[in-house]
Design an enzyme around this catalytic site. Structure first.
Site, PDB file in Angstrom:
ATOM      1  N   ILE A 121       4.737 -21.077   5.788  1.00 16.06           N
ATOM      2  CA  ILE A 121       6.172 -21.319   5.911  1.00 16.06           C
ATOM      3  C   ILE A 121       6.535 -22.650   5.267  1.00 16.06           C
ATOM      4  O   ILE A 121       7.506 -22.748   4.507  1.00 16.06           O
ATOM      5  CB  ILE A 121       6.601 -21.287   7.393  1.00 16.06           C
ATOM      6  CG1 ILE A 121       6.379 -19.884   7.967  1.00 16.06           C
ATOM      7  CG2 ILE A 121       8.068 -21.693   7.535  1.00 16.06           C
ATOM      8  CD1 ILE A 121       6.592 -19.796   9.475  1.00 16.06           C
ATOM      9  N   ASP A 142       0.110 -32.950   6.092  1.00 15.32           N
ATOM     10  CA  ASP A 142      -0.703 -31.878   6.659  1.00 15.32           C
ATOM     11  C   ASP A 142      -2.146 -32.355   6.669  1.00 15.32           C
ATOM     12  O   ASP A 142      -2.566 -33.103   5.774  1.00 15.32           O
ATOM     13  CB  ASP A 142      -0.575 -30.589   5.834  1.00 15.32           C
ATOM     14  CG  ASP A 142      -1.019 -29.357   6.615  1.00 15.32           C
ATOM     15  OD1 ASP A 142      -0.179 -28.482   6.872  1.00 15.32           O
ATOM     16  OD2 ASP A 142      -2.220 -29.269   6.956  1.00 15.32           O
ATOM     17  N   CYS A 147       5.045 -27.077  11.619  1.00 19.61           N
ATOM     18  CA  CYS A 147       3.674 -27.191  12.132  1.00 19.61           C
ATOM     19  C   CYS A 147       3.552 -26.463  13.463  1.00 19.61           C
ATOM     20  O   CYS A 147       4.554 -26.211  14.145  1.00 19.61           O
ATOM     21  CB  CYS A 147       3.297 -28.667  12.303  1.00 19.61           C
ATOM     22  SG  CYS A 147       4.486 -29.631  13.257  1.00 19.61           S
ATOM     23  N   PRO A 148       2.345 -26.114  13.859  1.00 15.49           N
ATOM     24  CA  PRO A 148       2.151 -25.437  15.156  1.00 15.49           C
ATOM     25  C   PRO A 148       2.323 -26.425  16.296  1.00 15.49           C
ATOM     26  O   PRO A 148       2.286 -27.651  16.103  1.00 15.49           O
ATOM     27  CB  PRO A 148       0.703 -24.935  15.066  1.00 15.49           C
ATOM     28  CG  PRO A 148       0.038 -25.896  14.128  1.00 15.49           C
ATOM     29  CD  PRO A 148       1.082 -26.269  13.114  1.00 15.49           C
ATOM     30  N   THR A 182      12.390 -25.441  12.938  1.00 20.22           N
ATOM     31  CA  THR A 182      12.355 -23.978  13.029  1.00 20.22           C
ATOM     32  C   THR A 182      10.988 -23.495  13.509  1.00 20.22           C
ATOM     33  O   THR A 182      10.663 -22.323  13.355  1.00 20.22           O
ATOM     34  CB  THR A 182      12.665 -23.334  11.658  1.00 20.22           C
ATOM     35  OG1 THR A 182      11.761 -23.858  10.678  1.00 20.22           O
ATOM     36  CG2 THR A 182      14.099 -23.603  11.223  1.00 20.22           C
ATOM     37  N   SER A 183      10.193 -24.384  14.091  1.00 18.27           N
ATOM     38  CA  SER A 183       8.822 -24.037  14.475  1.00 18.27           C
ATOM     39  C   SER A 183       8.702 -23.740  15.958  1.00 18.27           C
ATOM     40  O   SER A 183       8.756 -22.589  16.372  1.00 18.27           O
ATOM     41  CB  SER A 183       7.864 -25.157  14.055  1.00 18.27           C
ATOM     42  OG  SER A 183       7.800 -25.244  12.642  1.00 18.27           O
ATOM     43  N   ARG A 184       8.508 -24.771  16.769  1.00 20.83           N
ATOM     44  CA  ARG A 184       8.407 -24.630  18.215  1.00 20.83           C
ATOM     45  C   ARG A 184       9.238 -25.729  18.861  1.00 20.83           C
ATOM     46  O   ARG A 184       9.219 -26.878  18.434  1.00 20.83           O
ATOM     47  CB  ARG A 184       6.949 -24.694  18.681  1.00 20.83           C
ATOM     48  CG  ARG A 184       6.145 -23.435  18.378  1.00 20.83           C
ATOM     49  CD  ARG A 184       6.634 -22.245  19.204  1.00 20.83           C
ATOM     50  NE  ARG A 184       5.881 -21.021  18.957  1.00 20.83           N
ATOM     51  CZ  ARG A 184       6.240 -20.091  18.094  1.00 20.83           C
ATOM     52  NH1 ARG A 184       7.330 -20.268  17.349  1.00 20.83           N
ATOM     53  NH2 ARG A 184       5.516 -18.990  17.962  1.00 20.83           N
ATOM     54  N   ASP A 204      16.433 -24.322  15.510  1.00 22.30           N
ATOM     55  CA  ASP A 204      16.365 -22.875  15.755  1.00 22.30           C
ATOM     56  C   ASP A 204      15.520 -22.587  16.983  1.00 22.30           C
ATOM     57  O   ASP A 204      15.421 -21.444  17.416  1.00 22.30           O
ATOM     58  CB  ASP A 204      15.778 -22.152  14.528  1.00 22.30           C
ATOM     59  CG  ASP A 204      15.829 -20.640  14.665  1.00 22.30           C
ATOM     60  OD1 ASP A 204      16.906 -20.110  15.022  1.00 22.30           O
ATOM     61  OD2 ASP A 204      14.792 -19.985  14.431  1.00 22.30           O
ATOM     62  N   GLU A 213      13.754 -22.975  25.834  1.00 24.38           N
ATOM     63  CA  GLU A 213      14.497 -21.793  25.367  1.00 24.38           C
ATOM     64  C   GLU A 213      14.149 -20.523  26.126  1.00 24.38           C
ATOM     65  O   GLU A 213      14.903 -19.552  26.105  1.00 24.38           O
ATOM     66  CB  GLU A 213      14.238 -21.568  23.873  1.00 24.38           C
ATOM     67  CG  GLU A 213      12.834 -21.102  23.527  1.00 24.38           C
ATOM     68  CD  GLU A 213      12.668 -20.809  22.041  1.00 24.38           C
ATOM     69  OE1 GLU A 213      12.263 -19.679  21.723  1.00 24.38           O
ATOM     70  OE2 GLU A 213      12.938 -21.696  21.210  1.00 24.38           O
ATOM     71  N   HIS A 232      16.621 -18.996  17.804  1.00 24.00           N
ATOM     72  CA  HIS A 232      15.299 -18.518  17.377  1.00 24.00           C
ATOM     73  C   HIS A 232      15.434 -17.282  16.476  1.00 24.00           C
ATOM     74  O   HIS A 232      14.759 -16.269  16.671  1.00 24.00           O
ATOM     75  CB  HIS A 232      14.417 -18.190  18.580  1.00 24.00           C
ATOM     76  CG  HIS A 232      12.951 -18.361  18.301  1.00 24.00           C
ATOM     77  ND1 HIS A 232      12.091 -19.000  19.148  1.00 24.00           N
ATOM     78  CD2 HIS A 232      12.196 -17.963  17.245  1.00 24.00           C
ATOM     79  CE1 HIS A 232      10.875 -18.993  18.651  1.00 24.00           C
ATOM     80  NE2 HIS A 232      10.906 -18.355  17.486  1.00 24.00           N
TER      81      HIS A 232
END
Length: 329
Positions: free
Chosen positions: A155, A174, A205-206, A232-234, A258, A263, A295
């Site tokens: 992504i 990264d 990133c995770p 837009t990840s977590r 997002d 959430e 989301h």
């Protein structure tokens, strides 16, 4: 093989039913989320399929095992909501969907950037009311701006390609730099330098112990005044209250989310006739320079089809004893 599908919306049912047609998989769909409160629904099933906000903690894992469940098929890439150690310990196999049209999430990140920058959400409502004044709608050119991308997996890489197309200077962080992005002209820096140099920071990133609340008061202090932050990840990558403090101090000039840390109690449901019991979230929505979507970054026709296809493929491969390249536990 009988599968209980949790957190299932009509669009999930349509795509999964189409992909499962002609197989020996028997799908039963539940709109409710998997948790200790709904664990009784898994009786007489062989496997469960879960989504991002299902609570598959250690206690749930052990209850699933007691009920005879041997497989968990996630319909998402992230797995922070699943206790993989507990699953491995009791012998439950866990699969995920690592690649479901990364372009969809990357494009949504860009949509948030463009909305916040050019204030299209505000101008839309003005024009509907017959107000064509431009005061308060001033934006900036993306060309020449420095965009920081935190996480350059599929992504993040797609996002970098798009921003290079806008003529941005793209810098990345990264733990595993991508030679493809370096060849594209992206520059890898340490995280502190990325914070200091970026006009826009997008998170790809995770969520894990090292990235939890990555955006907080300390990291914000290192950034430019008026920085734009996109997530837009977590949700838990951003400390919501400290982001609000950053909005008040104008350290954050634009915030596009997002995802949101809490959430699970809000997103994917119609809350329009209810009072949302989250004062932090409600306060965040009052800022004119904040855009929140529910989301939906992944929510494209291509991505939904790919999620369904991969989920069914994971279940069939496991049922048939084939290699499982998408297995987590």
């Amino acid at each position: 093989m009988k599968i209980a599908v949790f957190s299932c919306k009509p669009y999930d049912k349509r795509t999964l039913s189409t992909c499962a047609h002609g197989t020996h998989l028997e799908m039963t769909y539940f709109e409710s989320r998997l948790s200790m409160e709904t664990i009784s629904l898994v009786k007489d099933f062989d496997a469960v399929s879960c989504f991002v906000n299902d609570d598959v903690n250690s206690e749930v894992i052990h209850k699933l095992k007691e009920q005879g469940i041997n497989t968990i098929a996630l319909r998402c890439a992230g797995f922070n909501n699943v206790d993989l150690y507990a699953a491995k310990a009791v012998g439950i196999h866990v699969f995920h969907v690592p690649d479901y049209s990364p372009t969809s999430v990357a494009e949504h990140a860009v949509a948030l950037i463009m909305t916040l920058n050019r204030k299209t959400h505000r101008s839309y409502h003005r024009v509907k009311e017959g107000n064509f004044a431009l005061e308060g709608l001033l934006g900036f050119n993306l060309q020449g701006k420095t965009v920081g991308c935190v996480g350059t997996g599929r992504i993040g890489a797609a996002f970098c390609h798009i921003m290079k197309g806008f003529g941005c200077h793209v810098i990345c962080y990264d733990i595993m730099p991508s030679q493809e992005l370096i060849d594209l002209g992206c520059e890898y820096l340490d995280l502190e330098s990325l914070y200091q140099e970026s006009d826009i920071i997008s998170l790809h990133c995770p969520l894990n112990a090292s990235t939890h609340h990555l955006i907080n008061s300390k990291s914000l202090a290192k950034m430019k005044d008026g920085v734009m932050i996109i997530n837009t990840s977590r949700g838990a990558l951003v400390h919501a209250q400290e982001a609000i403090d950053g909005l008040y101090s104008k350290k954050i000039g634009y915030l596009g989310l997002d995802v949101y840390e809490q959430e699970g109690a809000i997103f994917f449901e119609d809350m329009s006739s209810r009072i949302i019991q989250d004062s932090v979230f409600q306060l965040m929505l009052t800022f004119p320079n904040v855009v929140v979507t529910g989301h939906q970054g992944y929510f494209t026709e291509e991505a939904l089809n790919h999620i369904a296809e991969t989920t069914i493929d994971n279940l069939l491969n496991h049922q048939n004893g084939k290699n499982a390249p998408r297995q987590l536990a």
